[in-house]
Motif scaffolding. Structure first.
Motif, mmCIF file in Angstrom:
data_model
loop_
_atom_site.group_PDB
_atom_site.id
_atom_site.type_symbol
_atom_site.label_atom_id
_atom_site.label_comp_id
_atom_site.label_asym_id
_atom_site.label_seq_id
_atom_site.Cartn_x
_atom_site.Cartn_y
_atom_site.Cartn_z
ATOM 1 N N GLY A 233 17.601 -5.260 15.308
ATOM 2 C CA GLY A 233 18.202 -3.999 15.720
ATOM 3 C C GLY A 233 17.266 -3.221 16.619
ATOM 4 N N TYR A 234 15.999 -3.634 16.642
ATOM 5 C CA TYR A 234 14.992 -2.866 17.383
ATOM 6 C C TYR A 234 15.387 -2.689 18.850
ATOM 7 N N HIS A 235 15.711 -3.789 19.511
ATOM 8 C CA HIS A 235 16.002 -3.713 20.946
ATOM 9 C C HIS A 235 17.347 -3.059 21.217
ATOM 10 N N ILE A 236 18.260 -3.185 20.258
ATOM 11 C CA ILE A 236 19.547 -2.489 20.381
ATOM 12 C C ILE A 236 19.294 -0.980 20.376
ATOM 13 N N ARG A 237 18.398 -0.536 19.493
ATOM 14 C CA ARG A 237 18.047 0.891 19.441
ATOM 15 C C ARG A 237 17.316 1.330 20.708
ATOM 16 N N GLU A 238 16.397 0.490 21.173
ATOM 17 C CA GLU A 238 15.656 0.825 22.388
ATOM 18 C C GLU A 238 16.578 0.939 23.597
ATOM 19 N N ALA A 239 17.700 0.222 23.567
ATOM 20 C CA ALA A 239 18.660 0.271 24.677
ATOM 21 C C ALA A 239 19.503 1.542 24.656
ATOM 22 N N GLY A 240 19.396 2.330 23.562
ATOM 23 C CA GLY A 240 20.116 3.601 23.518
ATOM 24 C C GLY A 240 21.052 3.780 22.350
ATOM 25 N N ALA A 241 21.154 2.784 21.472
ATOM 26 C CA ALA A 241 22.015 2.923 20.289
ATOM 27 C C ALA A 241 21.441 3.976 19.350
ATOM 28 N N ASN A 242 22.304 4.576 18.542
ATOM 29 C CA ASN A 242 21.820 5.483 17.503
ATOM 30 C C ASN A 242 21.569 4.684 16.219
ATOM 31 N N GLY A 272 20.044 -18.722 3.726
ATOM 32 C CA GLY A 272 20.114 -17.265 3.604
ATOM 33 C C GLY A 272 18.794 -16.643 3.171
ATOM 34 N N ALA A 273 18.032 -17.400 2.403
ATOM 35 C CA ALA A 273 16.733 -16.893 1.933
ATOM 36 C C ALA A 273 15.685 -16.901 3.036
ATOM 37 N N GLN A 274 15.979 -17.551 4.178
ATOM 38 C CA GLN A 274 15.024 -17.624 5.286
ATOM 39 C C GLN A 274 15.391 -16.688 6.434
ATOM 40 N N LEU A 275 16.365 -15.807 6.207
ATOM 41 C CA LEU A 275 16.745 -14.827 7.229
ATOM 42 C C LEU A 275 15.895 -13.569 7.074
ATOM 43 N N SER A 276 15.548 -12.958 8.194
ATOM 44 C CA SER A 276 14.832 -11.685 8.142
ATOM 45 C C SER A 276 15.382 -10.769 9.230
ATOM 46 N N PHE A 277 14.988 -9.501 9.178
ATOM 47 C CA PHE A 277 15.496 -8.503 10.122
ATOM 48 C C PHE A 277 14.344 -7.727 10.764
ATOM 49 N N PHE A 278 14.663 -7.103 11.873
ATOM 50 C CA PHE A 278 13.670 -6.343 12.644
ATOM 51 C C PHE A 278 14.329 -5.034 13.077
ATOM 52 N N PHE A 279 13.821 -3.913 12.543
ATOM 53 C CA PHE A 279 14.433 -2.619 12.838
ATOM 54 C C PHE A 279 13.459 -1.660 13.514
ATOM 55 N N ASN A 280 14.046 -0.664 14.116
ATOM 56 C CA ASN A 280 13.322 0.385 14.827
ATOM 57 C C ASN A 280 13.024 1.534 13.872
ATOM 58 N N ALA A 281 11.814 2.054 13.906
ATOM 59 C CA ALA A 281 11.490 3.269 13.147
ATOM 60 C C ALA A 281 11.425 4.416 14.146
ATOM 61 N N HIS A 282 12.459 5.221 14.151
ATOM 62 C CA HIS A 282 12.644 6.252 15.188
ATOM 63 C C HIS A 282 12.169 7.612 14.683
ATOM 64 N N ASN A 283 12.485 8.654 15.427
ATOM 65 C CA ASN A 283 11.920 9.976 15.171
ATOM 66 C C ASN A 283 12.550 10.756 14.022
ATOM 67 N N ASN A 284 13.873 10.592 13.819
ATOM 68 C CA ASN A 284 14.567 11.456 12.864
ATOM 69 C C ASN A 284 14.234 10.997 11.443
ATOM 70 N N PHE A 285 13.251 11.624 10.848
ATOM 71 C CA PHE A 285 12.550 11.153 9.660
ATOM 72 C C PHE A 285 13.493 10.764 8.516
ATOM 73 N N PHE A 286 14.319 11.698 8.054
ATOM 74 C CA PHE A 286 15.169 11.414 6.898
ATOM 75 C C PHE A 286 16.289 10.436 7.236
ATOM 76 N N GLU A 287 16.824 10.512 8.461
ATOM 77 C CA GLU A 287 17.865 9.558 8.846
ATOM 78 C C GLU A 287 17.310 8.137 8.855
ATOM 79 N N GLU A 288 16.074 7.965 9.316
ATOM 80 C CA GLU A 288 15.481 6.631 9.353
ATOM 81 C C GLU A 288 15.262 6.085 7.948
#
Length: 547
Positions: A233-242, A272-288
């Protein structure tokens, strides 16, 4: 005596909030995803603790995927590094490991990501710029020289050429005499988000998905501790997603990957046990924080209810987080240290398994050693000095955080259902739906900055005319020339008949629909280059052209 809190809240609002003395700063408070924020939150009388939260390490994993979380083991501090040549990056790896980094994270240059050798015309001006240049197994051997792959975990941010880089990593491990059953790490391998957000794809989606499933299958049998994909999701967020879109579109892609693997006959409880995710840690503290908590709950439901997973490890969402590069400013770069600290703290309070903290100067250039060390120290201070690691999910039960967690989950499911009704993520990408949603979100966010509704300190408010003297990292141009010379020498000295034969076998395997991982490893061990291997598959599959 039962108290009606809602009635008491109305009385309180009437008493205080309607008076000029306590007038609020603005008419509307909302998160970056447009979730309206109330002045004060009350307990939810209908809140079901077991179904919404449960205990850490138990379904639905809202409170964390491990029972003791950071009380048992801290997250992996994995600073992203890669520039110039393999020699230079190897030195940076060792520098970071000496200063307390726990795992490696490799950035590759654009030619490597796109399957071009360093001397290809398309690579001109890009060799070693945004990551390390890797042309062959020889470069990979240099990159990990003096680093025991059986004892370190490595994350590789690579997608279209993920199979080739993984094959090179495996070949290096074999040369070290490592036990492949003990090798652990992650390849990003998330091609769908490349069609959405980044553009470093090579082949059409169907063939790309085939290659990903091949990796799933091969790793399941040969690299059981390896994370076969880091659904990003990191690059999706960097592209402008909320924040909501980041989760929704990432999970839509994840559903597509799991569905493809299941349709190919793979066992969801194993891969399924070998799947992992990559997320963005953005500015809005509680929303993140709420986003990360909601993510675990959503993924557990997807795997159990949609795909029938019964293995708990296949239901647990394990994720790497990186602080938001798009929030870094070239103005007043010292402010970036504060931004990164807040973002990193949100990732930790949200329960990440590994974390990269951006350096203050990354809005200008690749980080210097000093700024990279400060970014690593930020994680270490949070880990060892702040006290936030002493209890699991410390913000659980916060009326506000639980409300946000529930609301984010609700909105994410709405998006997922819409995309599934279209026929899944690939259809939603081909129609432009996901890209358009991100574009709208990015435009709205930028307009808030332009109008001053959204304040960016040092950019549209609290500006300073003082000039900054900043020492920035400079790429070694001579080293890039040596990289190309080494590549040419390799082509002259290797067994070219063996290379040709391995590439011929790869093309035949692609035509016959074989699992290509063993064939790619054969090519790599013959010292075929990344460009030659990619071109062999281009010849069979063609290239994807965006409509």
């Amino acid at each position: 005596m039962k108290v009606n809190l809602e009635e008491l809240k109305k009385e309180w609002q009437s008493k205080f909030l309607n008076s000029d003395k306590f007038k609020e700063r603005k008419k509307l408070f909302q998160t970056d995803s447009g979730i309206e924020i109330d002045c004060v939150y009350l307990p939810n009388e209908n809140f079901d603790y077991i179904s919404k939260l449960g205990f850490p390490g138990e379904y639905p994993y809202t409170r964390g995927v491990y029972p003791t979380m950071y009380r048992g083991r801290l997250w992996t501090m994995r600073q992203y590094a890669g520039f110039g040549t393999a020699e230079e990056t190897n030195k940076r790896f060792k520098y970071l490991l000496e200063h307390g980094q726990m795992g490696l994270s490799v950035a590759f240059d654009l030619p490597t990501q796109m399957g071009y050798d360093s001397d290809h015309p398309m690579a001109e001006g890009e060799v070693g710029r945004v990551g390390v240049a890797i042309d062959s197994l020889q470069d990979m051997e240099i990159l990990f020289d003096g680093i025991d792959l059986e004892k370190i975990t490595t994350s590789m941010t690579i997608n279209a050429t993920a199979a080739i880089l993984l094959a090179m990593y495996v070949a290096v491990a074999k040369k070290q005499g490592a036990n492949l059953k003990k090798i652990s790490g992650t390849i990003q391998n998330d091609i769908l988000k490349e069609y959405i957000a980044r553009g470093t794809y090579i082949y059409p989606p169907v063939q790309s998905m085939k290659l990903i499933v091949d990796i799933f299958q091969w790793c399941n049998e040969n690299l059981p501790k390896w994370n076969v994909i880091s659904i990003s999701g990191y690059h999706i967020r960097e592209a402008g997603a909320n924040a909501v879109q980041e989760l929704a579109f990432t999970f839509a892609n994840a559903i597509e990957y799991v569905r493809s693997a299941v349709n190919a006959g793979l066992d969801v409880n194993k891969f399924g046990a070998q799947l992992s995710f990559f997320f963005n840690a953005h500015n809005n503290f509680f929303e993140e924080i709420a986003k990360f908590r909601a993510a675990r709950r959503i993924w557990a439901k997807i795997m159990r209810e949609k795909f029938g997973a019964t293995n708990e490890e296949a239901m647990k969402l394990k994720f790497h987080a990186q602080t938001a590069g798009s929030t870094l400013t070239a103005q007043q770069i010292e402010n970036n240290i504060v931004r990164v600290t807040i973002q990193a703290l949100a990732a930790v309070l949200g329960g990440c398994q590994s974390l990269h903290t951006n350096a203050k100067d990354e809005a200008l250039a690749l980080p210097t050693e000093e700024s990279a060390r400060t970014a690593l120290r930020t994680q270490q201070i949070i880990a060892y000095e702040s006290g936030v690691t002493d209890t699991v999910d410390p913000l659980a039960g916060s009326y506000f955080v639980e409300y946000l967690t529930d609301e984010i989950e609700r909105r994410v499911w709405e998006y997922i259902e819409t995309i599934e009704a279209m026929g899944g993520a690939i259809r939603a990408i081909e129609s432009g739906y996901i890209q358009n949603e991100i574009s709208k979100s990015a435009y709205e966010y930028q307009m808030k900055i332009e109008t001053g509704e959204k304040i960016i300190v040092g950019v549209n408010e609290f500006k300073s005319d003082e000039g900054q003297r900043i020492e920035i990292f400079k790429l070694n141009e001579e080293a890039i020339k040596k990289q190309i010379e080494r590549l040419k020498k390799l082509r002259m000295e290797r067994d070219n008949d063996k290379v040709k034969l391995s590439l011929k076998r790869l093309k035949e395997g692609a035509l016959l629909g074989e699992n290509l991982m063993p064939l790619i490893i054969e090519c790599v061990e013959a010292y075929a280059t990344i460009g030659e291997i990619s071109d062999a598959l281009r010849e069979i599959w063609g290239e994807y052209k965006e409509r």
